[in-house]
Scaffold this motif. Sequence first.
Motif, PDB file in Angstrom:
ATOM      1  N   ASP A 145       0.850  -1.190   0.000  1.00  0.00           N
ATOM      2  CA  ASP A 145       0.000   0.000   0.000  1.00  0.00           C
ATOM      3  C   ASP A 145       0.885   1.239   0.000  1.00  0.00           C
ATOM      4  O   ASP A 145       2.098   1.133  -0.125  1.00  0.00           O
ATOM      5  CB  ASP A 145      -0.939  -0.014   1.208  1.00  0.00           C
ATOM      6  CG  ASP A 145      -0.196  -0.115   2.532  1.00  0.00           C
ATOM      7  OD1 ASP A 145       1.033   0.113   2.570  1.00  0.00           O
ATOM      8  OD2 ASP A 145      -0.839  -0.410   3.551  1.00  0.00           O
ATOM      9  N   THR A 146       0.290   2.408   0.131  1.00  0.00           N
ATOM     10  CA  THR A 146       1.068   3.654   0.091  1.00  0.00           C
ATOM     11  C   THR A 146       1.469   4.147   1.474  1.00  0.00           C
ATOM     12  O   THR A 146       2.106   5.193   1.580  1.00  0.00           O
ATOM     13  CB  THR A 146       0.284   4.766  -0.636  1.00  0.00           C
ATOM     14  OG1 THR A 146      -0.967   4.951   0.032  1.00  0.00           O
ATOM     15  CG2 THR A 146       0.048   4.404  -2.090  1.00  0.00           C
ATOM     16  N   ALA A 147       1.117   3.410   2.515  1.00  0.00           N
ATOM     17  CA  ALA A 147       1.465   3.835   3.874  1.00  0.00           C
ATOM     18  C   ALA A 147       2.946   3.570   4.154  1.00  0.00           C
ATOM     19  O   ALA A 147       3.534   2.644   3.613  1.00  0.00           O
ATOM     20  CB  ALA A 147       0.606   3.099   4.893  1.00  0.00           C
ATOM     21  N   GLY A 148       3.525   4.401   5.000  1.00  0.00           N
ATOM     22  CA  GLY A 148       4.913   4.226   5.391  1.00  0.00           C
ATOM     23  C   GLY A 148       5.391   5.434   6.173  1.00  0.00           C
ATOM     24  O   GLY A 148       4.677   6.419   6.329  1.00  0.00           O
ATOM     25  N   THR A 149       6.613   5.374   6.652  1.00  0.00           N
ATOM     26  CA  THR A 149       7.195   6.479   7.408  1.00  0.00           C
ATOM     27  C   THR A 149       7.552   7.638   6.492  1.00  0.00           C
ATOM     28  O   THR A 149       7.342   8.791   6.814  1.00  0.00           O
ATOM     29  CB  THR A 149       8.446   5.998   8.163  1.00  0.00           C
ATOM     30  OG1 THR A 149       8.053   4.932   9.025  1.00  0.00           O
ATOM     31  CG2 THR A 149       9.075   7.117   8.968  1.00  0.00           C
ATOM     32  N   CYS A 150       8.114   7.330   5.332  1.00  0.00           N
ATOM     33  CA  CYS A 150       8.425   8.366   4.345  1.00  0.00           C
ATOM     34  C   CYS A 150       8.395   7.750   2.953  1.00  0.00           C
ATOM     35  O   CYS A 150       8.500   6.535   2.802  1.00  0.00           O
ATOM     36  CB  CYS A 150       9.756   9.055   4.634  1.00  0.00           C
ATOM     37  SG  CYS A 150      11.157   7.962   4.759  1.00  0.00           S
ATOM     38  N   SER A 151       8.213   8.617   1.948  1.00  0.00           N
ATOM     39  CA  SER A 151       8.133   8.126   0.577  1.00  0.00           C
ATOM     40  C   SER A 151       8.514   9.223  -0.390  1.00  0.00           C
ATOM     41  O   SER A 151       8.663  10.390  -0.014  1.00  0.00           O
ATOM     42  CB  SER A 151       6.713   7.632   0.276  1.00  0.00           C
ATOM     43  OG  SER A 151       5.818   8.715   0.280  1.00  0.00           O
ATOM     44  N   VAL A 152       8.660   8.830  -1.653  1.00  0.00           N
ATOM     45  CA  VAL A 152       8.998   9.779  -2.701  1.00  0.00           C
ATOM     46  C   VAL A 152       8.364   9.294  -4.000  1.00  0.00           C
ATOM     47  O   VAL A 152       8.364   8.100  -4.279  1.00  0.00           O
ATOM     48  CB  VAL A 152      10.531   9.945  -2.848  1.00  0.00           C
ATOM     49  CG1 VAL A 152      11.185   8.654  -3.273  1.00  0.00           C
ATOM     50  CG2 VAL A 152      10.871  11.063  -3.800  1.00  0.00           C
ATOM     51  N   VAL A 153       7.807  10.214  -4.772  1.00  0.00           N
ATOM     52  CA  VAL A 153       7.284   9.863  -6.084  1.00  0.00           C
ATOM     53  C   VAL A 153       8.461   9.819  -7.047  1.00  0.00           C
ATOM     54  O   VAL A 153       9.135  10.826  -7.257  1.00  0.00           O
ATOM     55  CB  VAL A 153       6.228  10.881  -6.567  1.00  0.00           C
ATOM     56  CG1 VAL A 153       5.789  10.562  -7.988  1.00  0.00           C
ATOM     57  CG2 VAL A 153       5.036  10.892  -5.628  1.00  0.00           C
ATOM     58  N   SER A 154       8.735   8.636  -7.570  1.00  0.00           N
ATOM     59  CA  SER A 154       9.837   8.457  -8.512  1.00  0.00           C
ATOM     60  C   SER A 154       9.696   7.088  -9.168  1.00  0.00           C
ATOM     61  O   SER A 154       9.608   6.082  -8.476  1.00  0.00           O
ATOM     62  CB  SER A 154      11.188   8.530  -7.800  1.00  0.00           C
ATOM     63  OG  SER A 154      12.225   8.245  -8.710  1.00  0.00           O
ATOM     64  N   ASP A 155       9.684   7.082 -10.471  1.00  0.00           N
ATOM     65  CA  ASP A 155       9.587   5.830 -11.211  1.00  0.00           C
ATOM     66  C   ASP A 155      10.984   5.304 -11.545  1.00  0.00           C
ATOM     67  O   ASP A 155      11.209   4.718 -12.588  1.00  0.00           O
ATOM     68  CB  ASP A 155       8.761   6.048 -12.481  1.00  0.00           C
ATOM     69  CG  ASP A 155       8.424   4.750 -13.176  1.00  0.00           C
ATOM     70  OD1 ASP A 155       8.525   3.690 -12.526  1.00  0.00           O
ATOM     71  OD2 ASP A 155       8.078   4.780 -14.365  1.00  0.00           O
ATOM     72  N   SER A 156      11.925   5.534 -10.645  1.00  0.00           N
ATOM     73  CA  SER A 156      13.300   5.076 -10.872  1.00  0.00           C
ATOM     74  C   SER A 156      13.370   3.567 -10.667  1.00  0.00           C
ATOM     75  O   SER A 156      12.555   2.977  -9.961  1.00  0.00           O
ATOM     76  CB  SER A 156      14.270   5.796  -9.941  1.00  0.00           C
ATOM     77  OG  SER A 156      13.923   5.550  -8.605  1.00  0.00           O
ATOM     78  N   TRP A 157      14.362   2.945 -11.284  1.00  0.00           N
ATOM     79  CA  TRP A 157      14.520   1.498 -11.211  1.00  0.00           C
ATOM     80  C   TRP A 157      14.840   1.045  -9.794  1.00  0.00           C
ATOM     81  O   TRP A 157      14.422  -0.001  -9.343  1.00  0.00           O
ATOM     82  CB  TRP A 157      15.608   1.079 -12.195  1.00  0.00           C
ATOM     83  CG  TRP A 157      15.917  -0.369 -12.229  1.00  0.00           C
ATOM     84  CD1 TRP A 157      17.139  -0.927 -12.035  1.00  0.00           C
ATOM     85  CD2 TRP A 157      15.028  -1.467 -12.481  1.00  0.00           C
ATOM     86  NE1 TRP A 157      17.062  -2.297 -12.143  1.00  0.00           N
ATOM     87  CE2 TRP A 157      15.772  -2.655 -12.419  1.00  0.00           C
ATOM     88  CE3 TRP A 157      13.661  -1.552 -12.744  1.00  0.00           C
ATOM     89  CZ2 TRP A 157      15.206  -3.909 -12.610  1.00  0.00           C
ATOM     90  CZ3 TRP A 157      13.101  -2.812 -12.941  1.00  0.00           C
ATOM     91  CH2 TRP A 157      13.872  -3.957 -12.866  1.00  0.00           C
ATOM     92  N   HIS A 158      15.611   1.839  -9.064  1.00  0.00           N
ATOM     93  CA  HIS A 158      15.886   1.542  -7.663  1.00  0.00           C
ATOM     94  C   HIS A 158      16.049   2.862  -6.908  1.00  0.00           C
ATOM     95  O   HIS A 158      16.240   3.912  -7.504  1.00  0.00           O
ATOM     96  CB  HIS A 158      17.097   0.618  -7.491  1.00  0.00           C
ATOM     97  CG  HIS A 158      18.335   1.086  -8.169  1.00  0.00           C
ATOM     98  ND1 HIS A 158      19.096   2.129  -7.700  1.00  0.00           N
ATOM     99  CD2 HIS A 158      18.950   0.660  -9.300  1.00  0.00           C
ATOM    100  CE1 HIS A 158      20.121   2.315  -8.497  1.00  0.00           C
ATOM    101  NE2 HIS A 158      20.057   1.448  -9.477  1.00  0.00           N
ATOM    102  N   PRO A 159      15.957   2.853  -5.578  1.00  0.00           N
ATOM    103  CA  PRO A 159      15.908   4.096  -4.805  1.00  0.00           C
ATOM    104  C   PRO A 159      17.175   4.945  -4.847  1.00  0.00           C
ATOM    105  O   PRO A 159      17.120   6.134  -4.567  1.00  0.00           O
ATOM    106  CB  PRO A 159      15.588   3.638  -3.386  1.00  0.00           C
ATOM    107  CG  PRO A 159      15.904   2.192  -3.343  1.00  0.00           C
ATOM    108  CD  PRO A 159      15.761   1.668  -4.725  1.00  0.00           C
ATOM    109  N   VAL A 160      18.302   4.374  -5.216  1.00  0.00           N
ATOM    110  CA  VAL A 160      19.530   5.170  -5.309  1.00  0.00           C
ATOM    111  C   VAL A 160      19.418   6.192  -6.434  1.00  0.00           C
ATOM    112  O   VAL A 160      20.022   7.259  -6.371  1.00  0.00           O
ATOM    113  CB  VAL A 160      20.762   4.248  -5.504  1.00  0.00           C
ATOM    114  CG1 VAL A 160      22.021   5.044  -5.773  1.00  0.00           C
ATOM    115  CG2 VAL A 160      20.941   3.363  -4.276  1.00  0.00           C
ATOM    116  N   ASP A 161      18.632   5.879  -7.463  1.00  0.00           N
ATOM    117  CA  ASP A 161      18.474   6.789  -8.598  1.00  0.00           C
ATOM    118  C   ASP A 161      17.423   7.879  -8.372  1.00  0.00           C
ATOM    119  O   ASP A 161      17.187   8.707  -9.254  1.00  0.00           O
ATOM    120  CB  ASP A 161      18.105   6.001  -9.871  1.00  0.00           C
ATOM    121  CG  ASP A 161      19.306   5.268 -10.444  1.00  0.00           C
ATOM    122  OD1 ASP A 161      20.449   5.590 -10.059  1.00  0.00           O
ATOM    123  OD2 ASP A 161      19.088   4.360 -11.270  1.00  0.00           O
ATOM    124  N   VAL A 162      16.773   7.894  -7.223  1.00  0.00           N
ATOM    125  CA  VAL A 162      15.783   8.936  -6.928  1.00  0.00           C
ATOM    126  C   VAL A 162      16.491  10.279  -6.866  1.00  0.00           C
ATOM    127  O   VAL A 162      17.517  10.420  -6.200  1.00  0.00           O
ATOM    128  CB  VAL A 162      15.062   8.645  -5.584  1.00  0.00           C
ATOM    129  CG1 VAL A 162      14.223   9.828  -5.141  1.00  0.00           C
ATOM    130  CG2 VAL A 162      14.205   7.396  -5.704  1.00  0.00           C
TER     131      VAL A 162
END
Length: 190
Positions: free
Chosen positions: A168-185
């Motif tokens: 789901d979209t719940a969590g402590t923090c998030s970012v809108v990014s369609d990157s392949w992995h979070p390092v590329d955000v």
Amino acid sequence: FLAPDLHKKRCCFVKQCNVRKNDTWACYFDPPSAKWNLTRHGLGGQEKANSFVACDCPDPTMVYNNWNLRNTLGKISVSWSLKVAVVSEIPERIFVFGAYEKKVVGNTRITEHLPANGVYIRQDHMHNRRAVFRKEVDPDWVLRFHPKSARWIIDGRKPETGQLLFDDTAGTCSVVSDSWHPVDVDTTWA
């Protein structure tokens, strides 16, 4: 993502996350015109491409010309910034830092670093076709992708028995990014 089948005898790509439900972004080569096309109408769409480039190269990451953009009125202009890039390898470990909460207690300002900070290890399984990372010292913390919202999420909730993680979209923090992995955000997490 690279589509599993060839399209017109060449590799083609279909975007996993489409924020607009009617869009099915795809990139494919059209042999008669010798152009790579980028369209929001999918591989079978008959509409004109949103972007295109004349370049008979094996895949769109090797294009050496500028892409052309077609606006909603059909006018074409040259894009100096549109590029198709090779996605970097998914890292084994990620260090998350900078998550904090500011509080005022009496006359004192306090900055508390949140437990979301730390080293995350890539897991063997994928989730929504993307890598999953678990915090090394507290495996309840998960860094995962949610495709419907095109969001990377850090979530510290403990899943139910038998459930690997939440979807789901719940969590402590998030970012809108369609990157392949979070390092590329390349935008700010909230």
